[in-house]
Write an enzyme that holds these catalytic residues in place. Structure first.
Site, PDB file in Angstrom:
ATOM      1  N   HIS A   1       0.855  -1.188   0.000  1.00 46.47           N
ATOM      2  CA  HIS A   1       0.000   0.000   0.000  1.00 46.47           C
ATOM      3  C   HIS A   1       0.881   1.224   0.000  1.00 46.47           C
ATOM      4  O   HIS A   1       1.935   1.226   0.629  1.00 46.47           O
ATOM      5  CB  HIS A   1      -0.905   0.011   1.239  1.00 46.47           C
ATOM      6  CG  HIS A   1      -2.041   0.949   1.112  1.00 46.47           C
ATOM      7  ND1 HIS A   1      -1.929   2.285   1.436  1.00 46.47           N
ATOM      8  CD2 HIS A   1      -3.302   0.761   0.655  1.00 46.47           C
ATOM      9  CE1 HIS A   1      -3.086   2.867   1.189  1.00 46.47           C
ATOM     10  NE2 HIS A   1      -3.931   1.983   0.714  1.00 46.47           N
TER      11      HIS A   1
ATOM     12  N   ASP B   1      -7.897  -5.445   0.021  1.00 47.91           N
ATOM     13  CA  ASP B   1      -8.415  -6.291  -1.051  1.00 47.91           C
ATOM     14  C   ASP B   1      -8.055  -7.764  -0.895  1.00 47.91           C
ATOM     15  O   ASP B   1      -8.565  -8.594  -1.642  1.00 47.91           O
ATOM     16  CB  ASP B   1      -7.865  -5.794  -2.413  1.00 47.91           C
ATOM     17  CG  ASP B   1      -8.469  -4.466  -2.800  1.00 47.91           C
ATOM     18  OD1 ASP B   1      -9.674  -4.290  -2.571  1.00 47.91           O
ATOM     19  OD2 ASP B   1      -7.738  -3.600  -3.303  1.00 47.91           O
TER      20      ASP B   1
HETATM   21  N1  ACO Z   1       4.231  -7.593  -4.938  1.00 52.20           N
HETATM   22  C1  ACO Z   1       5.568  -7.564  -5.142  1.00 52.20           C
HETATM   23  N2  ACO Z   1       6.339  -6.477  -4.988  1.00 52.20           N
HETATM   24  C2  ACO Z   1       5.721  -5.343  -4.642  1.00 52.20           C
HETATM   25  C3  ACO Z   1       4.341  -5.272  -4.415  1.00 52.20           C
HETATM   26  C4  ACO Z   1       3.574  -6.453  -4.561  1.00 52.20           C
HETATM   27  N3  ACO Z   1       2.256  -6.460  -4.337  1.00 52.20           N
HETATM   28  N4  ACO Z   1       4.007  -4.016  -4.067  1.00 52.20           N
HETATM   29  C5  ACO Z   1       5.138  -3.301  -4.088  1.00 52.20           C
HETATM   30  N5  ACO Z   1       6.176  -4.111  -4.418  1.00 52.20           N
HETATM   31  C6  ACO Z   1       7.608  -3.740  -4.475  1.00 52.20           C
HETATM   32  C7  ACO Z   1       7.940  -2.927  -5.720  1.00 52.20           C
HETATM   33  O1  ACO Z   1       8.333  -3.759  -6.784  1.00 52.20           O
HETATM   34  C8  ACO Z   1       9.052  -2.047  -5.221  1.00 52.20           C
HETATM   35  O2  ACO Z   1      10.207  -2.821  -5.154  1.00 52.20           O
HETATM   36  P1  ACO Z   1      11.665  -2.140  -5.472  1.00 52.20           P
HETATM   37  O3  ACO Z   1      11.852  -1.133  -4.361  1.00 52.20           O
HETATM   38  O4  ACO Z   1      12.620  -3.259  -5.431  1.00 52.20           O
HETATM   39  O5  ACO Z   1      11.542  -1.500  -6.820  1.00 52.20           O
HETATM   40  C9  ACO Z   1       8.646  -1.728  -3.771  1.00 52.20           C
HETATM   41  O6  ACO Z   1       7.849  -2.841  -3.359  1.00 52.20           O
HETATM   42  C10 ACO Z   1       7.849  -0.441  -3.615  1.00 52.20           C
HETATM   43  O7  ACO Z   1       6.744  -0.494  -4.494  1.00 52.20           O
HETATM   44  P2  ACO Z   1       6.106   0.773  -5.192  1.00 52.20           P
HETATM   45  O8  ACO Z   1       5.472   0.355  -6.477  1.00 52.20           O
HETATM   46  O9  ACO Z   1       7.125   1.879  -5.253  1.00 52.20           O
HETATM   47  O10 ACO Z   1       5.013   1.191  -4.140  1.00 52.20           O
HETATM   48  P3  ACO Z   1       3.793   2.136  -4.416  1.00 52.20           P
HETATM   49  O11 ACO Z   1       3.474   2.815  -3.144  1.00 52.20           O
HETATM   50  O12 ACO Z   1       4.015   2.991  -5.617  1.00 52.20           O
HETATM   51  O13 ACO Z   1       2.594   1.103  -4.816  1.00 52.20           O
HETATM   52  C11 ACO Z   1       0.771  -0.379  -4.651  1.00 52.20           C
HETATM   53  C12 ACO Z   1       1.591   0.720  -3.954  1.00 52.20           C
HETATM   54  C13 ACO Z   1       0.324   0.101  -6.034  1.00 52.20           C
HETATM   55  C14 ACO Z   1      -0.465  -0.682  -3.830  1.00 52.20           C
HETATM   56  C15 ACO Z   1       1.655  -1.660  -4.793  1.00 52.20           C
HETATM   57  O14 ACO Z   1       2.036  -2.130  -3.518  1.00 52.20           O
HETATM   58  C16 ACO Z   1       0.964  -2.775  -5.586  1.00 52.20           C
HETATM   59  O15 ACO Z   1       1.049  -2.769  -6.805  1.00 52.20           O
HETATM   60  N6  ACO Z   1       0.263  -3.737  -4.879  1.00 52.20           N
HETATM   61  C17 ACO Z   1      -0.450  -4.773  -5.581  1.00 52.20           C
HETATM   62  C18 ACO Z   1      -1.801  -4.266  -6.081  1.00 52.20           C
HETATM   63  C19 ACO Z   1      -2.773  -4.042  -4.935  1.00 52.20           C
HETATM   64  O16 ACO Z   1      -2.987  -4.879  -4.073  1.00 52.20           O
HETATM   65  N7  ACO Z   1      -3.431  -2.871  -4.981  1.00 52.20           N
HETATM   66  C20 ACO Z   1      -4.452  -2.497  -4.000  1.00 52.20           C
HETATM   67  C21 ACO Z   1      -3.950  -1.418  -3.078  1.00 52.20           C
HETATM   68  S1  ACO Z   1      -5.170  -0.992  -1.881  1.00 52.20           S
HETATM   69  C22 ACO Z   1      -6.256  -0.060  -2.772  1.00 52.20           C
HETATM   70  O17 ACO Z   1      -5.956   0.688  -3.671  1.00 52.20           O
HETATM   71  C23 ACO Z   1      -7.640  -0.194  -2.434  1.00 52.20           C
END
Ligand code: ACO
Length: 430
Positions: free
Chosen positions: A306, A363
């Site tokens: 998140h 979720d």
């Molecule tokens: N699985 C694997 N790796 C992940 C995940 C994940 N679910 N989420 C983040 N990471 C990793 C990224 O690859 C990144 O790694 P790095 O530092 O080596 O490059 C690091 O964690 C940081 O991730 P960001 O994308 O910079 O985090 P951001 O805050 O931009 O994204 C998000 C947040 C979009 C929710 C992300 O965690 C994600 O894509 N999760 C999966 C989708 C999801 O469940 N979305 C629902 C969110 S809740 C909502 O909106 C209601």
């Protein structure tokens, strides 16, 4: 506003920027005068550090896992309230008295029908149309059928909100009925908000639906947990679109579209698809963990991570508890629940995920509950949209009523393209 300042030095000049404190300790540097005074802007792609507004609606502390609506903890609201009570709170700022709640319920019942001409719209979507695109289209067109009203007073706001909350519920249930080719079931005056929705979804002329109190209670809880989440992607979209002066329905329709994305509300659908994939692959968890860690693979574990929470999402904690309880009460055994719990265990013991603070989000478990209720996977994000509606309306209204700081949303950029050059006529270009 406090009288403290931050000092920013650029080259040999210093700028004093006011510090703003929120009521729960949020801290911000107010840069609104920066460009005018210095010629510089700030660059913050993804808005990781940018506050777009000041708001009275929801407080969120991602480090401690705190979520409050209008000062009330989400845990207390989810335990004690109906969704409609919480919708009133999010919209008006105070919990309703019994009379106020009854009046609001009465309005919700009054507005439950949609114009019969709108029903013909459903006939012209292709059979596999996504319910999210149907919802977005139908909400946008509400503007053509119902005169726009302002939320200048609490009374007006409640009328607007009751109309939208009630009609979205009817549209959502009708879109499902159309998708399975069953006759539409109309809303009833004698049923509650959630009871009515379930009845419109599952009642059939050949087999009456019995509204199960346990299912109604769980649905109330799920909708409460989704009711607002401050400046998330869809709410920011509603505010941004609304800031151009467009009507409420169209702003909300844009919010529905933003919510559809798999990185946002669409994650609840993606979670189930992922868990089903793991099941098909004979519980080969490692395959999915490796893909999620691979920097060259765009796959992510849906339902984890998140932008704001760097600890457990408090909504996920409540949903996880509700999940086991609901499945037990409905005597549903879902192998996906065991797969989800196993995946969570693996993730929470894996340094890749632990070091990046990737915990289950709202979720991760919600889809398993929806499945147990009989709601099909392609409707999960529609359920999220129904829940998020009070937040969207409240934020749109807060922005519209902000006489001091209401302006069109218009970020800037740092241009990195070609420098100015002379035009080359077509016959001279090779
Ligand atoms: N699985 C694997 N790796 C992940 C995940 C994940 N679910 N989420 C983040 N990471 C990793 C990224 O690859 C990144 O790694 P790095 O530092 O080596 O490059 C690091 O964690 C940081 O991730 P960001 O994308 O910079 O985090 P951001 O805050 O931009 O994204 C998000 C947040 C979009 C929710 C992300 O965690 C994600 O894509 N999760 C999966 C989708 C999801 O469940 N979305 C629902 C969110 S809740 C909502 O909106 C209601």
């Amino acid at each position: 506003m406090s009288n403290k300042h931050a000092t920013l030095t650029i080259e040999d000049k210093s700028y004093k920027l006011p510090i703003i404190h929120g009521t729960e300790g949020d801290k911000a540097v107010d840069i609104r005068s920066l460009r005018k005074e210095s010629g510089y802007i700030t660059l913050d792609s993804g808005y990781m550090n940018t506050g777009s507004c000041q708001s009275d609606i929801t407080f969120l502390d991602g480090e401690q896992g705190i979520l409050n609506y209008r000062g009330y903890a989400i845990e207390q609201l989810a335990e004690n309230c109906s969704f409609i009570e919480v919708a009133y709170l999010v919209l008006i700022g105070e919990l309703p008295t019994r009379t106020q709640l009854n009046d609001f319920r009465e309005q919700l019942s009054r507005f439950a029908l949609i114009h019969e001409d709108m029903i013909h719209f459903f006939d012209h979507f292709p059979p596999n149309a996504s319910p999210m695109s149907i919802l977005s289209t139908m909400v946008n067109t509400l503007n053509n059928f119902y005169p726009e009203m302002t939320g200048d007073t609490d009374e007006e706001l409640l009328v607007v909100a009751a109309r939208l909350l009630s009609k979205i519920r009817t549209i959502a249930a009708f879109s499902y009925k159309k998708s399975v080719g069953h006759p539409l079931i109309y809303p009833r005056y004698d049923l509650s908000y959630c009871g009515n929705f379930l009845n419109m979804m599952f009642d059939k002329p050949v087999k009456p639906y019995v509204v199960h109190p346990e299912v109604v209670a769980t649905l109330n809880k799920l909708l409460i947990l989704h009711a607002d989440h401050e400046q998330n992607c869809s709410t920011s979209t509603v505010r941004l679109v609304g800031s151009a002066g467009v009507n409420l329905y169209t702003s909300i329709s844009a919010g529905v579209s933003a919510l559809w994305g798999p990185l946002h509300g669409g994650a609840n659908t993606a979670v189930i698809e992922m868990l089903e994939g793991i099941q098909r692959d004979n519980n080969d968890f490692q395959k999915y963990i490796d893909k999620a860690k691979d920097p060259n693979d765009r796959f992510r574990l849906s339902g984890f991570g998140h932008r704001v929470y760097k600890t457990f999402d408090p909504r996920a904690t409540i949903i996880k508890q509700a999940c086991s309880k609901t499945l037990e009460a409905l005597q549903v055994e879902d192998p996906l629940l065991n797969i989800a719990m196993e995946l969570e265990k693996i993730v929470r013991n894996d340094d890749y995920f632990v070091s990046r603070n990737l915990y289950p989000n709202v979720d991760f478990y919600s889809g398993i509950i929806y499945r147990a209720m009989g709601i099909p996977t392609n409707m999960f994000t529609v359920m999220f949209a129904m829940g998020r509606l009070p937040g969207w309306i409240s934020h749109w209204n807060e922005m519209m009523q902000d006489s001091g700081d209401r302006r069109i949303g218009r970020p800037r950029q740092v241009y990195q393209g070609a420098k100015k050059r002379d035009f080359v006529p077509l016959h001279e270009r090779e």
